[in-house]
Scaffold this motif. Structure first.
Motif, PDB file in Angstrom:
ATOM      1  N   GLY A   1     -16.879 -52.615  13.929  1.00 55.08           N
ATOM      2  CA  GLY A   1     -17.537 -51.619  14.764  1.00 55.08           C
ATOM      3  C   GLY A   1     -18.726 -51.019  14.038  1.00 55.08           C
ATOM      4  O   GLY A   1     -19.149 -51.524  12.989  1.00 55.08           O
ATOM      5  N   ILE A   2     -19.261 -49.939  14.565  1.00 51.77           N
ATOM      6  CA  ILE A   2     -20.411 -49.269  13.962  1.00 51.77           C
ATOM      7  C   ILE A   2     -19.899 -48.126  13.096  1.00 51.77           C
ATOM      8  O   ILE A   2     -19.231 -47.215  13.592  1.00 51.77           O
ATOM      9  N   SER A   3     -20.189 -48.161  11.805  1.00 58.75           N
ATOM     10  CA  SER A   3     -19.692 -47.116  10.901  1.00 58.75           C
ATOM     11  C   SER A   3     -20.508 -45.843  11.051  1.00 58.75           C
ATOM     12  O   SER A   3     -21.645 -45.846  11.543  1.00 58.75           O
ATOM     13  N   SER A   4     -19.917 -44.731  10.602  1.00 58.02           N
ATOM     14  CA  SER A   4     -20.625 -43.447  10.641  1.00 58.02           C
ATOM     15  C   SER A   4     -21.869 -43.480   9.767  1.00 58.02           C
ATOM     16  O   SER A   4     -22.873 -42.826  10.081  1.00 58.02           O
ATOM     17  N   LEU A   5     -21.827 -44.243   8.679  1.00 60.68           N
ATOM     18  CA  LEU A   5     -23.004 -44.372   7.807  1.00 60.68           C
ATOM     19  C   LEU A   5     -24.154 -45.023   8.558  1.00 60.68           C
ATOM     20  O   LEU A   5     -25.293 -44.527   8.548  1.00 60.68           O
ATOM     21  N   VAL A   6     -23.878 -46.143   9.209  1.00 63.39           N
ATOM     22  CA  VAL A   6     -24.916 -46.863   9.952  1.00 63.39           C
ATOM     23  C   VAL A   6     -25.469 -45.986  11.079  1.00 63.39           C
ATOM     24  O   VAL A   6     -26.688 -45.879  11.266  1.00 63.39           O
TER      25      VAL A   6
END
Length: 416
Positions: free
Chosen positions: A101-106
């Motif tokens: 999925g899409i990480s919080s960092l990205v």
């Protein structure tokens, strides 16, 4: 075999689900995960199991065998970024698939219109990574917050370490309609009301300096002194060079006294953690003062007799320095090796009785190598216009290592 899908749902808003994740969720009659992650699927007629506890997830998987499934376990962000996914493995009768999925960092880097490939990553969400040292030595740091480590509290820590002017961006409720981004210096944000504990931070330090391994053996005058004995500079330098912890090591200092070795160990492991065990209340007062004097935030003081308090510390030691045991050397060594049989240990002693106890212990432990060095030093003292050498107490420095190195190689002597 039942298929179990561990799905990274991204920052939280269903709009950020990947098409692959969306199609697998649609095909799974049972969804498990935190309530926040399950909420978007409440009206889809699926069985929703609100749990993130591994044992409950294991029982759920077993209950669905042999005719149930497939099962989807929803985790926040990306499955490879500080994720519960790391614990979901070896489920009997199941094939486990990871769906990224899409990480919080990205997501946060995109929101700030900055790159993330050059960010140093720190987590304070259920972890104790050192934010201060990361910011001190890196130009850009991303931090996951959590619990009492809110953005405001972490900014206060940065200020206490003299880093109040670094630039900080705080993101709360990422991807939701009430998403909020606040920017300012650490000093400015330290006084903000308590934030969402699951916020993230991006920190820029234009004055960051690359970390260099410090030279150990600080002058004795660098420390606040008390009545408790202190490991002198020359002995400290040799002992810590024998211990040689890595920058991210977990280190125990047993019999920490007033803290000269604790301080130097904390400086040697800026990305790691030091646990200082001390029984004497007066010594602990000076120990705390020295920790504050050097602005250290990677030290935990453990009060009481180490033989009794060691089992309460869950962090597994990579290296241990022992300066005092109150006669409990065997019990202490047993507990250290129970936690980590490959732990590297350095001990100092001034009495032959302690030396005898240590040598007797390792005489019965044929899987370890014990090296003993006796160090005798003398310091000059001014006598009029001349210098007179004053002998210091001789000290035994004992180094114990496991014969089998972590890489499986057999040792025949203590690495120096």
């Amino acid at each position: 075999m039942m298929d179990v899908y561990v799905i990274g749902i991204g920052p939280g808003n269903p709009a950020y689900l990947t098409e692959r994740a969306r199609s697998i969720i649609a095909a799974c009659p049972v969804l498990a995960g935190d309530r926040r992650m399950l909420a978007p699927f409440e009206m889809e007629g699926k069985q929703l199991v609100a749990t993130y506890k591994m044992e409950e997830l294991r029982q759920l998987a077993v209950s669905l065998l042999p005719d149930g499934g497939p099962l989807a376990i929803l985790v926040s962000g990306d499955v490879g970024f500080y994720s519960l996914a790391a614990l979901v493995k070896d489920l009997p009768g199941c094939r486990i698939h990871r769906i990224p999925g899409i990480s919080s960092l990205v997501y946060f880097a995109s929101l700030l219109q900055t790159n993330w490939h050059d960010a140093y990553i720190v987590s304070r969400h259920g972890r104790c990574d050192s934010l201060t040292e990361a910011v001190r030595h890196h130009g850009k740091v991303f931090c996951l917050t959590g619990g009492s480590d809110t953005p405001a509290a972490l900014c206060q820590t940065l200020c206490h370490a003299g880093l109040g002017q670094v630039r900080v961006a705080v993101g709360c409720r990422l991807s939701y309609e009430d998403e909020q981004v606040t920017e300012g210096t650490a000093e400015e944000l330290a006084g903000c009301p308590e934030d969402d504990s699951l916020a993230v931070m991006m920190i820029w330090n234009d004055g960051a300096r690359p970390w260099q391994r410090p030279v150990h053996g600080l002058p004795d005058e660098s420390f606040i002194r008390g009545n408790a004995p202190m490991t002198k500079q020359e002995i400290r330098s040799i002992a810590l060079s024998r211990l040689a912890p890595s920058p991210d090591a977990v280190v125990y200092d047993i019999g920490a006294g007033t803290g000269s070795c604790t301080v130097e160990l904390a400086l040697l492991v800026p990305m790691g953690e030091v646990f200082a065990f001390e029984i004497d209340a007066e010594a602990r007062t000076v120990l705390d003062a020295n920790i504050d004097h050097f602005s250290l935030n990677n030290v935990t003081v453990v009060a009481g007799n180490a033989a009794r308090t060691l089992p309460d510390v869950t962090a597994v030691p990579d290296a241990v320095f022992i300066g005092g045991t109150k006669g409990n050397i065997s019990a202490i060594l047993d507990e250290i090796y129970r936690k980590n049989p490959a732990c590297r240990i350095v001990m100092t002693a001034i009495t032959v009785e302690t030396l005898a106890a240590v040598t007797a212990y390792y005489a019965a432990r044929h899987d370890y190598i014990l090296d003993i060095t006796q160090v005798m030093t003398a310091r000059s003292r001014h006598i009029g216009s001349s210098h007179m050498m004053m002998a210091q107490n001789p000290v035994y420095i004992m180094t114990a290592v496991c014969k089998t190195a972590p890489d499986g190689e057999r040792r025949t002597s203590c690495p120096q």
